[in-house]
Every structure is written in structure tokens, then in C-alpha cells.
Scaffold this active site. Structure first.
Site, PDB file in Angstrom:
ATOM      1  N   TYR A 135    -129.104 -76.554 -43.832  1.00 30.08           N
ATOM      2  CA  TYR A 135    -127.899 -76.227 -43.312  1.00 30.08           C
ATOM      3  C   TYR A 135    -127.584 -77.042 -42.055  1.00 30.08           C
ATOM      4  O   TYR A 135    -128.310 -77.405 -41.222  1.00 30.08           O
ATOM      5  CB  TYR A 135    -127.714 -74.738 -42.991  1.00 30.08           C
ATOM      6  CG  TYR A 135    -127.082 -73.697 -43.906  1.00 30.08           C
ATOM      7  CD1 TYR A 135    -127.104 -74.253 -45.540  1.00 30.08           C
ATOM      8  CD2 TYR A 135    -126.603 -72.783 -43.614  1.00 30.08           C
ATOM      9  CE1 TYR A 135    -126.567 -73.523 -46.295  1.00 30.08           C
ATOM     10  CE2 TYR A 135    -125.721 -71.834 -44.661  1.00 30.08           C
ATOM     11  CZ  TYR A 135    -125.821 -72.324 -45.924  1.00 30.08           C
ATOM     12  OH  TYR A 135    -125.211 -71.469 -46.946  1.00 30.08           O
ATOM     13  N   CYS A 143    -134.741 -56.296 -46.414  1.00 31.95           N
ATOM     14  CA  CYS A 143    -133.479 -55.515 -46.047  1.00 31.95           C
ATOM     15  C   CYS A 143    -132.396 -56.291 -46.808  1.00 31.95           C
ATOM     16  O   CYS A 143    -131.823 -57.310 -46.064  1.00 31.95           O
ATOM     17  CB  CYS A 143    -133.311 -55.280 -44.867  1.00 31.95           C
ATOM     18  SG  CYS A 143    -134.458 -54.259 -44.116  1.00 31.95           S
ATOM     19  N   GLY A 144    -132.205 -55.994 -48.083  1.00 25.23           N
ATOM     20  CA  GLY A 144    -130.857 -56.857 -48.656  1.00 25.23           C
ATOM     21  C   GLY A 144    -129.583 -56.034 -48.416  1.00 25.23           C
ATOM     22  O   GLY A 144    -129.661 -55.118 -47.634  1.00 25.23           O
ATOM     23  N   ASN A 145    -128.410 -56.745 -49.045  1.00 27.25           N
ATOM     24  CA  ASN A 145    -127.110 -55.924 -48.359  1.00 27.25           C
ATOM     25  C   ASN A 145    -126.926 -54.312 -49.280  1.00 27.25           C
ATOM     26  O   ASN A 145    -126.416 -53.598 -48.611  1.00 27.25           O
ATOM     27  CB  ASN A 145    -125.977 -56.636 -48.854  1.00 27.25           C
ATOM     28  CG  ASN A 145    -125.848 -57.904 -48.011  1.00 27.25           C
ATOM     29  OD1 ASN A 145    -125.407 -57.646 -46.799  1.00 27.25           O
ATOM     30  ND2 ASN A 145    -126.081 -59.194 -48.204  1.00 27.25           N
ATOM     31  N   SER A 146    -127.854 -54.260 -50.381  1.00 27.86           N
ATOM     32  CA  SER A 146    -127.660 -53.001 -51.142  1.00 27.86           C
ATOM     33  C   SER A 146    -128.845 -52.237 -50.866  1.00 27.86           C
ATOM     34  O   SER A 146    -128.921 -50.808 -50.940  1.00 27.86           O
ATOM     35  CB  SER A 146    -127.394 -53.206 -52.506  1.00 27.86           C
ATOM     36  OG  SER A 146    -126.173 -54.027 -52.750  1.00 27.86           O
ATOM     37  N   ASP A 154    -133.154 -64.473 -46.375  1.00 30.85           N
ATOM     38  CA  ASP A 154    -133.658 -64.090 -47.662  1.00 30.85           C
ATOM     39  C   ASP A 154    -133.826 -65.321 -48.434  1.00 30.85           C
ATOM     40  O   ASP A 154    -134.942 -65.672 -49.112  1.00 30.85           O
ATOM     41  CB  ASP A 154    -132.798 -63.158 -48.503  1.00 30.85           C
ATOM     42  CG  ASP A 154    -131.505 -63.081 -48.236  1.00 30.85           C
ATOM     43  OD1 ASP A 154    -130.972 -64.335 -47.899  1.00 30.85           O
ATOM     44  OD2 ASP A 154    -130.702 -62.521 -49.374  1.00 30.85           O
TER      45      ASP A 154
HETATM   46  N1  LIG Z   1    -135.296 -50.364 -59.066  1.00 31.31           N
HETATM   47  C1  LIG Z   1    -134.195 -50.947 -58.693  1.00 31.31           C
HETATM   48  N2  LIG Z   1    -133.343 -50.401 -58.094  1.00 31.31           N
HETATM   49  C2  LIG Z   1    -132.209 -50.706 -57.618  1.00 31.31           C
HETATM   50  N3  LIG Z   1    -131.600 -52.048 -58.406  1.00 31.31           N
HETATM   51  C3  LIG Z   1    -132.387 -52.365 -59.260  1.00 31.31           C
HETATM   52  C4  LIG Z   1    -133.910 -51.908 -59.580  1.00 31.31           C
HETATM   53  N4  LIG Z   1    -134.250 -52.817 -60.574  1.00 31.31           N
HETATM   54  C5  LIG Z   1    -133.272 -53.820 -60.981  1.00 31.31           C
HETATM   55  N5  LIG Z   1    -132.388 -53.760 -60.177  1.00 31.31           N
HETATM   56  C6  LIG Z   1    -131.083 -54.421 -60.083  1.00 31.31           C
HETATM   57  O1  LIG Z   1    -131.254 -55.233 -59.040  1.00 31.31           O
HETATM   58  C7  LIG Z   1    -129.776 -55.618 -58.644  1.00 31.31           C
HETATM   59  C8  LIG Z   1    -130.031 -55.583 -56.918  1.00 31.31           C
HETATM   60  O2  LIG Z   1    -130.931 -56.694 -56.619  1.00 31.31           O
HETATM   61  P1  LIG Z   1    -131.516 -56.857 -55.448  1.00 31.31           P
HETATM   62  O3  LIG Z   1    -132.563 -55.591 -55.072  1.00 31.31           O
HETATM   63  O4  LIG Z   1    -132.336 -58.054 -55.447  1.00 31.31           O
HETATM   64  O5  LIG Z   1    -130.189 -56.756 -54.450  1.00 31.31           O
HETATM   65  P2  LIG Z   1    -130.193 -56.968 -52.781  1.00 31.31           P
HETATM   66  O6  LIG Z   1    -131.344 -57.506 -52.061  1.00 31.31           O
HETATM   67  O7  LIG Z   1    -129.381 -55.581 -52.214  1.00 31.31           O
HETATM   68  O8  LIG Z   1    -129.145 -58.147 -52.920  1.00 31.31           O
HETATM   69  P3  LIG Z   1    -129.156 -59.228 -51.964  1.00 31.31           P
HETATM   70  O9  LIG Z   1    -130.284 -59.988 -52.097  1.00 31.31           O
HETATM   71  O10 LIG Z   1    -128.305 -60.317 -52.937  1.00 31.31           O
HETATM   72  O11 LIG Z   1    -128.446 -58.924 -50.983  1.00 31.31           O
HETATM   73  C9  LIG Z   1    -129.160 -54.471 -59.233  1.00 31.31           C
HETATM   74  O12 LIG Z   1    -127.858 -55.051 -59.583  1.00 31.31           O
HETATM   75  C10 LIG Z   1    -129.758 -53.697 -60.102  1.00 31.31           C
HETATM   76  O13 LIG Z   1    -129.418 -53.979 -61.366  1.00 31.31           O
HETATM   77  C1  LIG Z   2    -125.742 -64.486 -49.185  1.00 30.84           C
HETATM   78  C2  LIG Z   2    -126.528 -63.103 -48.839  1.00 30.84           C
HETATM   79  C3  LIG Z   2    -125.714 -62.297 -48.765  1.00 30.84           C
HETATM   80  C4  LIG Z   2    -127.516 -62.974 -49.903  1.00 30.84           C
HETATM   81  O1  LIG Z   2    -128.280 -62.037 -49.596  1.00 30.84           O
HETATM   82  C5  LIG Z   2    -127.581 -63.592 -47.648  1.00 30.84           C
HETATM   83  O2  LIG Z   2    -128.235 -64.581 -47.969  1.00 30.84           O
HETATM   84  C6  LIG Z   2    -126.512 -63.875 -46.417  1.00 30.84           C
HETATM   85  O3  LIG Z   2    -125.870 -63.043 -45.609  1.00 30.84           O
HETATM   86  N1  LIG Z   2    -126.578 -65.019 -46.209  1.00 30.84           N
HETATM   87  C7  LIG Z   2    -125.784 -65.604 -45.036  1.00 30.84           C
HETATM   88  C8  LIG Z   2    -124.932 -66.697 -45.430  1.00 30.84           C
HETATM   89  C9  LIG Z   2    -125.474 -67.839 -46.240  1.00 30.84           C
HETATM   90  O4  LIG Z   2    -126.597 -68.134 -46.275  1.00 30.84           O
HETATM   91  O5  LIG Z   2    -124.724 -69.349 -45.963  1.00 30.84           O
HETATM   92  K   LIG Z   3    -129.651 -59.899 -49.378  1.00 29.42           K
END
Ligand SMILES: Nc1ncnc2c1ncn2[C@@H]1O[C@H](COP(=O)(O)OP(=O)(O)OP(=O)(O)O)[C@@H](O)[C@H]1O
Ligand SMILES: CC(C)(CO)[C@@H](O)C(=O)NCCC(=O)O
Ligand SMILES: [K+]
Length: 249
Positions: free
Chosen positions: A93, A7-10, A102
Site C-alpha cells: 500500500y 475481530c472482524g466487522n461482524s 486482517d
Molecule cells: N459459525 C459461524 N458463525 C458465523 N458465521 C459463519 C459461521 N460459519 C460460517 N459462517 C459464514 O461466515 C461469514 C462471515 O465470515 P467471517 O467470520 O470471516 O466474517 P468477518 O470476519 O466478520 O468478516 P470480515 O473479515 O470481512 O470483516 C458469514 O457470511 C457466514 O455465512
Molecule cells: C476490508 C476489511 C473491512 C475486511 O475485513 C478490512 O480489511 C479493512 O477494514 N481494511 C481497511 C481498508 C483497506 O484494507 O484498504
Molecule cells: K474483518
């Protein structure tokens, strides 16, 4: 079968693997809990022996998703928890609980694959770099805005930067100086990511000479591949670390 969630931020990335041989049965990327449940429910004969999750969302959001999965699929979800040491990697850290899970799992997964010093770069909502020395010491890392954040900051804080997703995609067929707004912004942001990657590699070289491996992961990793020759692109690197953090036997 085992359900795996990142589960990422987006976005939420999910996978279903066979419990015995880890063969991938299905997977996807969704933007909400509801969409996740709907996609997973579509798999034929879903019966989960276990589930594991890594989340960088709030406790409340994470707990709500874990409860929804238990309710709909009848399986307890194990969540990866912060650790000072795992599989030979020592968290760098000052307060180990503050390091994003992550990042930690990607670092542990990379060290497991490299069996030596590694630089791990993850290009998602945020761009992150983490350094693990040959002896397993995590040295720390860097966090910057990723492609989606850079782009949306420009769109939000200027009046005349406006374009749609389709033209954004078309703009990236080359990285020559942009001759329209969409080209100028999209290509400019990609060059920022590539510059980030190059600087991290310079840093790793200063620390370790040529004795290190580079790992790229995250949705936007393909945009920086050209700037990291020899790097291993491992889209499921976080899942490698997740399986180590939450063995389900
Ligand atoms: N099938 C897809 N659906 C959504 N985003 C995608 C896809 N394939 C590539 N991307 C790209 O991946 C990026 C998002 O990356 P990722 O999924 O690693 O994000 P996240 O896990 O939400 O972010 P983070 O790990 O920083 O919280 C977007 O900028 C988009 O351009
Ligand atoms: C930096 C993000 C947002 C990337 O997904 C995540 O790893 C997070 O919330 N980290 C906590 C802050 C840190 O890693 O210092
Ligand atoms: K993330």
C-alpha cells in the site's frame, strides 16, 4: 495458554492454544464482546500466559475489548500493528497503515506457508484478494462485498425480496437457476463470489503463469472452493500471521 482473537466487522473469532506446542484447546465464533468473555470464561482452568489480537474495528472498540480481557482474565493483550515489512513480505500500500490488518496478516501467513508467490482470498463480511509476489512484494489487492453484504443490500433495497435464514441454507443445495426468490438471490450471490475468485486467479496467472499458490480463508470460503482447484483452505490463516506479528516469549 495463549488467547488469540480475530475481530472482524461482524464476528470475533477466538482460539486458545497451549503456549509450548500451539495445540488448540478451544475456540469459537461470537458476535459480541460479552459473548466472547462468557465463552472464554467457560473453559476449565483458564490461566493465560499471554493474549494477542488483530482487529479491523475502531481504536475505541478495540481498546475497550482489550481492557475487558485484561480486567476479566488478568492478561495484557498484544495487538498486531501495521508494518511496512514483516517476515519477508513488503506491504504494497502507498500508505501501509491503511491496509486492513486482517489482510496483512493473512498475506504474511500465506507467504510463510507457500514460500513463494501467492494469491490470498478471504470471504467474510467483505470478500478480499491480496497478491504477494515470489520475492515477498505485496502488490495490493481487491475488496468487494461478501455474501452477507450482498444479501442484505438486496433485502434492504427491494420490497419483494424477503426470506428467512433456514430457507437460505436450503437454497444452496444446488446452483441451478433459481425457481424461487430465495434460490435466485442466494445462488446468484454465490456465483458472484465464484466469479470474483475466478477473476483473481486469472489475474494471478497473467502475472505469474502457473507458479503461485492459492489460499482461501473466511467463513464463506467453502462456497468458492469449486472455483479454485488446488487452493489450500486455511480457516485460521489470519491466526498464522497473528502469531508471527505478536510472538509471546
Ligand atoms: N459459525 C459461524 N458463525 C458465523 N458465521 C459463519 C459461521 N460459519 C460460517 N459462517 C459464514 O461466515 C461469514 C462471515 O465470515 P467471517 O467470520 O470471516 O466474517 P468477518 O470476519 O466478520 O468478516 P470480515 O473479515 O470481512 O470483516 C458469514 O457470511 C457466514 O455465512
Ligand atoms: C476490508 C476489511 C473491512 C475486511 O475485513 C478490512 O480489511 C479493512 O477494514 N481494511 C481497511 C481498508 C483497506 O484494507 O484498504
Ligand atoms: K474483518
Amino acid at each position: 495458554m495463549i488467547l488469540e482473537l480475530d475481530c472482524g466487522n461482524s464476528f470475533i473469532k477466538w482460539r486458545v492454544i497451549h503456549a509450548d506446542d500451539a495445540i488448540i484447546v478451544g475456540g469459537g465464533i461470537v458476535d459480541s464482546d460479552q459473548a466472547l468473555i462468557a465463552q472464554v470464561a467457560k473453559l476449565p482452568n483458564v490461566h493465560f500466559r499471554g493474549a494477542r489480537m488483530v482487529s479491523v474495528r475502531s481504536e475505541e472498540e478495540t481498546d475497550a475489548l482489550m481492557r475487558a480481557i485484561t480486567r476479566d482474565f488478568g492478561v495484557i493483550v498484544q495487538a498486531a500493528r501495521p508494518a511496512t515489512e514483516m517476515a519477508g513480505v513488503r506491504n504494497g500500500y502507498t500508505d501501509h497503515q491503511r491496509l486492513g490488518m486482517d489482510r496483512w496478516l493473512a498475506a504474511v501467513g500465506a507467504f510463510h506457508l507457500a514460500k513463494g508467490a501467492c494469491l490470498v482470498m478471504d470471504f467474510g463480511t467483505a470478500a478480499k484478494a491480496d497478491f504477494v509476489a515470489a520475492d515477498g512484494q505485496h502488490l495490493g489487492g481487491y475488496i468487494c462485498p461478501g455474501m452477507p453484504l450482498m444479501r442484505s443490500q438486496l433485502r434492504t433495497h427491494t420490497r419483494r425480496i424477503r426470506y428467512d435464514d433456514a430457507s437460505a441454507e436450503r437454497a444452496l443445495t444446488s446452483l441451478l437457476p433459481g425457481r424461487s426468490t430465495v434460490e435466485a438471490v442466494e445462488r446468484g450471490c454465490v456465483l458472484m463470489l465464484q466469479g470474483f475468485a475466478r477473476t483473481q486467479i486469472d489475474q494471478a496467472r497473467a502475472l505469474w503463469g502457473d507458479e503461485f499458490s492459492i489460499f482461501l480463508t473466511g467463513g464463506d470460503a467453502p462456497l468458492v472452493e469449486v472455483s479454485a482447484p488446488g487452493a489450500r483452505v486455511v480457516p485460521d490463516l489470519v491466526f498464522v500471521g497473528l502469531a508471527m506479528a505478536c510472538p509471546l516469549n
